[in-house]
Design an enzyme around this catalytic site. Sequence first.
Site, short mmCIF file in Angstrom:
data_model
loop_
_atom_site.label_atom_id
_atom_site.label_comp_id
_atom_site.label_asym_id
_atom_site.label_seq_id
_atom_site.Cartn_x
_atom_site.Cartn_y
_atom_site.Cartn_z
N HIS A 149 6.17 18.39 -16.10
CA HIS A 149 5.19 17.97 -17.11
C HIS A 149 3.81 17.72 -16.51
O HIS A 149 2.82 17.66 -17.25
CB HIS A 149 5.64 16.67 -17.79
CG HIS A 149 6.87 16.83 -18.64
ND1 HIS A 149 6.96 17.76 -19.64
CD2 HIS A 149 8.06 16.17 -18.64
CE1 HIS A 149 8.16 17.68 -20.22
NE2 HIS A 149 8.85 16.72 -19.62
N ASP A 188 15.22 22.67 -17.97
CA ASP A 188 15.14 21.27 -18.41
C ASP A 188 15.02 21.28 -19.93
O ASP A 188 14.45 22.21 -20.51
CB ASP A 188 13.90 20.62 -17.76
CG ASP A 188 13.78 19.13 -18.08
OD1 ASP A 188 14.10 18.32 -17.19
OD2 ASP A 188 13.36 18.79 -19.21
N HIS A 190 13.20 19.69 -21.81
CA HIS A 190 11.82 19.57 -22.27
C HIS A 190 10.99 20.79 -21.82
O HIS A 190 11.30 21.42 -20.81
CB HIS A 190 11.18 18.30 -21.69
CG HIS A 190 11.90 17.04 -22.05
ND1 HIS A 190 12.84 16.46 -21.22
CD2 HIS A 190 11.84 16.27 -23.16
CE1 HIS A 190 13.31 15.36 -21.81
NE2 HIS A 190 12.73 15.22 -22.98
N ASP A 281 18.99 17.64 -18.29
CA ASP A 281 18.98 16.81 -19.50
C ASP A 281 19.35 17.60 -20.75
O ASP A 281 19.38 17.04 -21.85
CB ASP A 281 17.65 16.06 -19.68
CG ASP A 281 16.43 16.90 -19.37
OD1 ASP A 281 16.58 18.13 -19.18
OD2 ASP A 281 15.33 16.33 -19.31
N1 Q9C Z 1 8.69 8.55 -27.56
C1 Q9C Z 1 11.61 14.94 -17.93
O1 Q9C Z 1 12.74 15.16 -18.35
N2 Q9C Z 1 9.97 10.67 -23.47
N3 Q9C Z 1 10.73 14.20 -18.59
C2 Q9C Z 1 9.03 9.84 -24.09
C3 Q9C Z 1 8.33 8.84 -26.20
C4 Q9C Z 1 9.53 11.25 -22.26
C5 Q9C Z 1 11.08 13.67 -19.87
C6 Q9C Z 1 9.48 9.46 -25.47
C7 Q9C Z 1 10.48 12.26 -21.74
C8 Q9C Z 1 10.00 12.84 -20.45
C9 Q9C Z 1 11.20 15.44 -16.60
ZN ZN Z 2 13.38 16.82 -19.28
#
Ligand code: Q9C
Ligand code: ZN
Length: 649
Positions: A149, A188, A190, A281
């Site tokens: 990210h 991943d 995301h 994930d």
């Molecule tokens: N409502 C990785 O898996 N979530 N990053 C925030 C806010 C963040 C995930 C939720 C998720 C980040 C590397």
């Molecule tokens: Zn992720």
Amino acid sequence: MEAVETASRSTSRSLRRVGILYDERMCRHHTPDDEPHPENPNRIRAIWNKLQSAGISQRCEVLSAKEAEDKYILSVHGKSHVDLIRNISSQQYNSRRNRIASNLNSIYLNEGSSEAAYLAAGSVIEVAKRVAKGELDSAFAIVRPPGHHAEHDEAMGFCLYNNVAIATNFLLNEKELGINKILIVDWDVHHGNGTQKTFWKDPRVLFFSVHRHEFGNFYPSNDDGDYTMIGEGPGAGYNINVPWENGRCGDADYLAVWDHILIPVAKQFNPDMILISAGFDAAVGDPLGGCRVTPYGYAMLLRKLMDFARGKIVLALEGGYNLTSISNSALACMEVLLDEKTVTGSTEAYPFESTWRVIRAVRQELKAFWSVLADELPTKLISQKAPIPKILISSCDSEAEDVEELLQGVIRPLSTLRVDEDRRVLAESASVSWRSDLSNIDIWYATFGSNMWKPRFLCYIEGGQVDGMQKLCSGSMDKRPPKEILWKIFPHRLFFGRESTRTWGLGGVAFLHPESKNKDIVHMCLYRITLEQFNDVLHQENISSYDMSSPLFDLTSLDCVKEKGSINLEAVKKGWYHNVVYLGMERDIPILTMTCDLSDIENFKSGKVPLHAPSEDYANTLVKGLVEGGQLSEEEAVSYIKEAATKPL
Ligand code: Q9C
Ligand code: ZN
């Protein structure tokens, strides 16, 4: 004894040189007061412990982390960002650190963050360099904080430096390594927004990301991960996004994307090296991901990529927040890296309808750049889809799933990876090896009920549902149609019993008296299928929770049934067709059928279990089978069924 065992184990290195990098120093990045957070040090500890106790690290070259030099990090990030991350852990920042973190999107920072960030980036560089040079065949860097990210000037989504992007630029810039084309696969759950932006205009890097998107409602919650984002200028066509429309995607969905997008494109692109942003994930049981990829699924995804870049693959950990899921997934991947044993399909599920829609949209969007994507997918293929899920609406923070049940049903059968005498883990589950053994043996499956109608029987092989059926069949793993079809008459009694079924609703279903009697006659349709397929049919006929990690009916059972005439299957004893009956040989191939056993016959006779005429739908299916099979005229078939349904046992 124990000592000898341990010694021989530790010396048996893999034929493939596989690197594994772990360093406890990356655990120094944690929340300021150690308040709970999904991205915590136990993630990499859990993976490392699992790989050690499974004997994996002992067969690998174990490397420790190295801090990345600023010049490499600066190939991806701006100077101000690098300055911030370098200094953030120093004492001067003690009072400002929390405020800085709170102004970032999903980031925490502490005194250990700088060191961990430099180690994570440097570690991916280190393993990538060794794989590029050929010192290692492949490698896994168990790093944190994650990276994908992180953008040019921004830490976000638990990521400080974009480890994979930094290593990619390193490889491309060290010209003597001879790495000119890199495929980055980001599995991943995301979207890898940072990596996408880094290589947006760069045709040397093909960035592929499959992620939950939900039309921009899933983190990072914007349009960057849409399939229309294909790159720009010389990089146009070198950015491929596969955005899931919903959660719950699993092996079948990911494999469909591999087979119909990633693998064909990888062939055409022909990378010199592959880097995987290997977040786990999307694994079944993950608290953030809500998807269902099994360790076996990850093994398959990785296995399919090993055919490219002469196997030069680097995995770098990204997300993944269920300690058990990520450890099992990482283990499955390591087994693939260590041993190139065949891994064949194991999923009984189908992709979602939305998955086919997304695949078609991506192919359409990118076909101008990749000729291998030009063809329309066959209707037959895309009509194989999962039934509408039971839970359509769920609260946003949880998928309202019984995770325990999922872990039981999915991870357990797949975690039974076998170890042979050489102590080399076979990169296949036990379920795969029985399948390949039994896939070479043919039997005749003799049917006397609705399966006499070929389209209905094919539901058990190819998957599907015909008129009158209230339930979708998943099909067999091996979807090849029967090699031959043959009709025969046997001296057995056909009758109908029980009041209703899940497949046909109200009405009795066909049974065969397991014992023969001279004056009885039954018409049977024999399908020549493999013993592996017969197992899958047995499984579907006896709707059970049996996990199929071992066969219901193997070669020993076959010998036994030939000798005894019938055999009761313990594993599906609650199923109505748990009794396999041997009906002789046909051209040297055994004829088998499945029905109830003698004690059930007693219960039918006493009325404890009712005899019952078939429903109209069900009876019609039998008649169609007999008529289309050329055995009886419609009239004859109707009266044949009627007699079987009315004559007392
Ligand atoms: N409502 C990785 O898996 N979530 N990053 C925030 C806010 C963040 C995930 C939720 C998720 C980040 C590397
Ligand atoms: Zn992720």
